[in-house]
Design an enzyme around this catalytic site. Structure first.
Site, mmCIF file in Angstrom:
data_model
loop_
_atom_site.group_PDB
_atom_site.id
_atom_site.type_symbol
_atom_site.label_atom_id
_atom_site.label_comp_id
_atom_site.label_asym_id
_atom_site.label_seq_id
_atom_site.Cartn_x
_atom_site.Cartn_y
_atom_site.Cartn_z
ATOM 1 C CG HIS A 45 -0.118 0.050 2.513
ATOM 2 N ND1 HIS A 45 0.349 -1.086 3.134
ATOM 3 C CD2 HIS A 45 0.330 1.091 3.257
ATOM 4 C CE1 HIS A 45 1.045 -0.754 4.210
ATOM 5 N NE2 HIS A 45 1.057 0.566 4.302
ATOM 6 C CG HIS A 93 7.785 4.054 -0.488
ATOM 7 N ND1 HIS A 93 7.564 5.221 0.218
ATOM 8 C CD2 HIS A 93 8.009 3.087 0.438
ATOM 9 C CE1 HIS A 93 7.672 4.969 1.509
ATOM 10 N NE2 HIS A 93 7.933 3.678 1.682
#
Length: 187
Positions: free
Chosen positions: A42, A126
């Site tokens: 996530h 990221h």
């Protein structure tokens, strides 16, 4: 309860990345990395840490407002990188500016609700793929993902996620994530 605010890519995007990262497990020292499972990948927009349960009503209201202020947008997972030799990650391309604005709004809403927000690092979109356990050079792993570019997907939802840390003491046990609330972005 330990909370964070996140955007989760769709399973199709995560599957593309999982296919690309499968080859990394054959690189030297791959067994010395603690790999995150694809179903936990996530984008963390705001890490709140421990939050008193009494703050949840205000927190969910403010995060809902933040979500509705920002449009749905397009991203794709792309390239790999590393934070030193500690964390291997996959990045994003596309409307990352909109994602950054959503992250700032989510953090501001959480602060106004009384939750602490970890602001020790600037937002950098990221997905954490692996963490080094000891001295391992992550450069070859990041380089192996340098040309990766997934299919575009629509970011349309903001999530408040509870992180349950392992408590059993079993080696290799990972945190478990539970979505407590989710809001659609503006269409």
């Amino acid at each position: 309860m330990r909370l964070f605010v996140a955007v989760t890519p769709p399973s199709s995007a995560l599957a593309e990345l999982a296919d690309a990262t499968a080859l990394l497990h054959a690189l030297p020292d791959a067994g010395r990395l603690r790999w995150a499972a694809p179903d936990t990948w996530h984008f963390t927009l705001a890490f709140l840490g421990e939050v008193d349960e009494g703050l949840l009503p205000e927190l969910t209201e403010r995060l809902g407002r933040a979500a509705h202020r920002h449009p749905a947008h397009e991203l794709w997972l792309a390239r790999g990188g590393r934070f030193g030799d500690r964390v291997l990650w996959a990045g994003a391309e596309g409307d990352v500016g909109v994602l950054g604005e959503l992250a700032r709004s989510a953090a501001a809403g959480a602060r106004r609700a009384g939750a602490g927000v970890d602001e020790s690092r600037a937002f950098h979109p990221h997905l954490t793929l692996a963490r080094a356990t000891g001295r391992v050079s992550l450069r070859p792993y990041a380089e192996a993902l340098a040309d990766f570019r997934g299919s575009p997907f629509r970011v349309g939802r903001l999530e408040l996620v509870r992180s349950r840390l392992p408590g059993s003491g079993v080696p290799g046990e990972r945190p478990r994530y539970e979505t407590l609330a989710a809001w659609d972005l503006r269409t």
